[in-house]
Design an enzyme around this catalytic site. Structure first.
Site, PDB file in Angstrom:
ATOM      1  N   ASP A   1      -4.534  -4.888   6.120  1.00  0.00           N
ATOM      2  CA  ASP A   1      -4.924  -5.718   4.981  1.00  0.00           C
ATOM      3  C   ASP A   1      -3.787  -6.691   4.652  1.00  0.00           C
ATOM      4  O   ASP A   1      -2.625  -6.296   4.548  1.00  0.00           O
ATOM      5  CB  ASP A   1      -5.223  -4.851   3.762  1.00  0.00           C
ATOM      6  CG  ASP A   1      -5.739  -5.665   2.587  1.00  0.00           C
ATOM      7  OD1 ASP A   1      -6.431  -6.668   2.826  1.00  0.00           O
ATOM      8  OD2 ASP A   1      -5.451  -5.279   1.443  1.00  0.00           O
TER       9      ASP A   1
ATOM     10  N   MET B   1      -0.182   1.076   5.225  1.00  0.00           N
ATOM     11  CA  MET B   1      -0.921   1.406   6.439  1.00  0.00           C
ATOM     12  C   MET B   1      -2.061   0.417   6.636  1.00  0.00           C
ATOM     13  O   MET B   1      -2.703  -0.006   5.676  1.00  0.00           O
ATOM     14  CB  MET B   1      -1.491   2.825   6.327  1.00  0.00           C
ATOM     15  CG  MET B   1      -2.208   3.308   7.562  1.00  0.00           C
ATOM     16  SD  MET B   1      -1.077   3.570   8.931  1.00  0.00           S
ATOM     17  CE  MET B   1      -2.237   4.090  10.194  1.00  0.00           C
TER      18      MET B   1
ATOM     19  N   HIS C   1      -2.722  -0.979  -3.273  1.00  0.00           N
ATOM     20  CA  HIS C   1      -3.864  -0.116  -3.025  1.00  0.00           C
ATOM     21  C   HIS C   1      -3.700   1.166  -3.841  1.00  0.00           C
ATOM     22  O   HIS C   1      -2.802   1.964  -3.595  1.00  0.00           O
ATOM     23  CB  HIS C   1      -3.959   0.225  -1.537  1.00  0.00           C
ATOM     24  CG  HIS C   1      -4.208  -0.968  -0.669  1.00  0.00           C
ATOM     25  ND1 HIS C   1      -3.869  -0.991   0.665  1.00  0.00           N
ATOM     26  CD2 HIS C   1      -4.753  -2.183  -0.942  1.00  0.00           C
ATOM     27  CE1 HIS C   1      -4.209  -2.165   1.176  1.00  0.00           C
ATOM     28  NE2 HIS C   1      -4.739  -2.906   0.211  1.00  0.00           N
TER      29      HIS C   1
ATOM     30  N   SER D   1       0.838  -1.200   0.000  1.00  0.00           N
ATOM     31  CA  SER D   1       0.000   0.000   0.000  1.00  0.00           C
ATOM     32  C   SER D   1       0.870   1.246   0.000  1.00  0.00           C
ATOM     33  O   SER D   1       1.690   1.431  -0.899  1.00  0.00           O
ATOM     34  CB  SER D   1      -0.957  -0.035   1.202  1.00  0.00           C
ATOM     35  OG  SER D   1      -1.870   1.036   1.140  1.00  0.00           O
ATOM     36  N   THR D   2       0.747   2.100   1.008  1.00  0.00           N
ATOM     37  CA  THR D   2       1.459   3.377   1.054  1.00  0.00           C
ATOM     38  C   THR D   2       2.966   3.169   0.909  1.00  0.00           C
ATOM     39  O   THR D   2       3.570   2.405   1.649  1.00  0.00           O
ATOM     40  CB  THR D   2       1.172   4.107   2.377  1.00  0.00           C
ATOM     41  OG1 THR D   2      -0.231   4.188   2.566  1.00  0.00           O
ATOM     42  CG2 THR D   2       1.770   5.500   2.360  1.00  0.00           C
TER      43      THR D   2
END
Length: 363
Positions: free
Chosen positions: A299, A296, A203, A177-178
């Site tokens: 997940d 973050m 993401h 993600s991030t």
């Protein structure tokens, strides 16, 4: 003692947008808009006296564009920056240029600067700001309204021990993600063309994953593409889950293929790493390697544990090399991770595991 608020500086040349973004962010009790600025020069003057925790930055502005300002921030005084821009698919190259310059996230802004249009992205923006406040940003050289949290049960039933059929193919599944756009580039550009097939959940908003895949493909020896429903998984290829849709591994005979499905967000994300990992646990089992990287939230933690319980190898990116250590930390806490490695070691681990032909990582 009350929790400290995340302090935000908004930089946008539209007075109405600044006002609306201020309203959106101020509705969250954990966020405080410390100031707004009409352009990077006004923002720079403000930064001389007071530093925010997060900057929300537009790209298209007079006198100095947002990406140039972002590069200056990251070179001189790194601060987590979220790009909030009306650029969509046509401007995606600029968006990835922003990631390269150091932006930790992107929240697409509607092209029509109306209150209703901007309110539609309000929850996403508030969550992005709070996530960015926890990001680890470093100097760069040039190179909420809470949703109900669903599990992967919303997309497919839990895997059953012994259900997967034998296969000689190896498969790698990555959740990120991030900070993932640059981290994935580091991993994929180091892989040779004889690597196993790789499925990736990053993401990312709808409309950006195809351009992201093209950017990676241009930089890598292997083929990188946005995944399509029903296509076979080939060695030497990496498949990026389309934005706003879940990606699952499935089986066609003794070969792997990809399923792209609609459905509710899982672990507050769509696509979700939990969904991908669960499908890999079911259909690949001991022939799979699951990797959780910077991001973050949590997940992927439960799905990675399901993979490990069904014999898959698993690893996580270490804290030092993560922009945000949330997803790997949660996976480790769940007992889902066999091995923790730095970002620079992940491509090597993939090939060691693939060449060994064993269901666990080499030590």
């Amino acid at each position: 003692m009350p929790r400290q608020k995340v302090r935000v500086l908004i930089v946008d040349d539209s007075a109405s947008v600044r006002q609306i973004l201020t309203t959106i962010l101020s509705e969250d009790p954990d966020i405080e808009v410390m100031a707004t600025a009409s352009d990077p020069f006004a923002a720079a003057r403000r930064l001389q006296n007071e530093l925010p925790d997060v900057i929300v930055l537009d790209i298209e502005m007079p006198r100095m564009d947002g990406i140039t300002f972002l590069r200056k921030i990251m070179a001189q005084r790194p601060i987590p920056v979220i790009i909030c821009s009306s650029l969509t698919e046509e401007g995606s190259d600029q968006m990835f240029e922003a990631f390269e310059a150091g932006a930790v996230d992107i929240v697409p802004k509607p092209r029509v600067d109306t209150r209703q249009a901007l309110l539609e992205c309000s929850s996403r923006l508030r969550e992005a700001v709070k996530s960015a406040a926890r990001a680890r940003v470093r100097p760069r050289q040039q190179r909420r309204i809470i949703e109900k949290k669903l599990t992967a049960d919303a997309i497919m039933p839990p895997p059953i021990q012994g259900r997967s059929r034998p296969t000689t193919e190896r498969i790698v599944c990555i959740g990120v993600s991030t900070g993932g756009t640059e981290a994935l580039l580091d991993v994929l550009e180091a892989l040779p063309t004889n690597c196993p097939g790789i499925l990736i959940v990053q993401h990312m908003p709808q409309g950006f994953t195809a351009a992201f895949a093209r950017r990676l493909n241009a930089a890598c020896q292997i083929t990188v593409k946005e995944a399509e429903d029903g296509e076979p998984v080939q060695p030497g290829c990496a498949y990026i889950a389309p934005g706003a849709r879940h990606m699952l591994l499935q089986r066609t005979g003794l070969r792997y293929s990809i399923a792209i499905k609609d459905g509710p967000p899982v672990s507050r994300h769509r696509p979700s790493a939990d969904v991908l990992f669960r499908s890999a646990a079911q259909y690949a089992g001991r022939n799979a390697l699951g990797i959780i990287m910077t991001g973050m939230g949590d997940d992927g933690a439960r799905g990675l544990l399901e993979m490990r319980r069904l014999g898959a190898a698993t690893c996580a990116q270490d804290e030092e090399s993560c922009v945000v250590f949330g997803m790997p930390k949660e996976a480790i806490a769940h007992g889902a991770v066999e091995k923790v490695v730095s970002l620079g070691q992940i491509s090597r681990e993939i090939m060691l595991w693939h060449q060994a032909g064993q269901p666990t990582l080499t030590e």
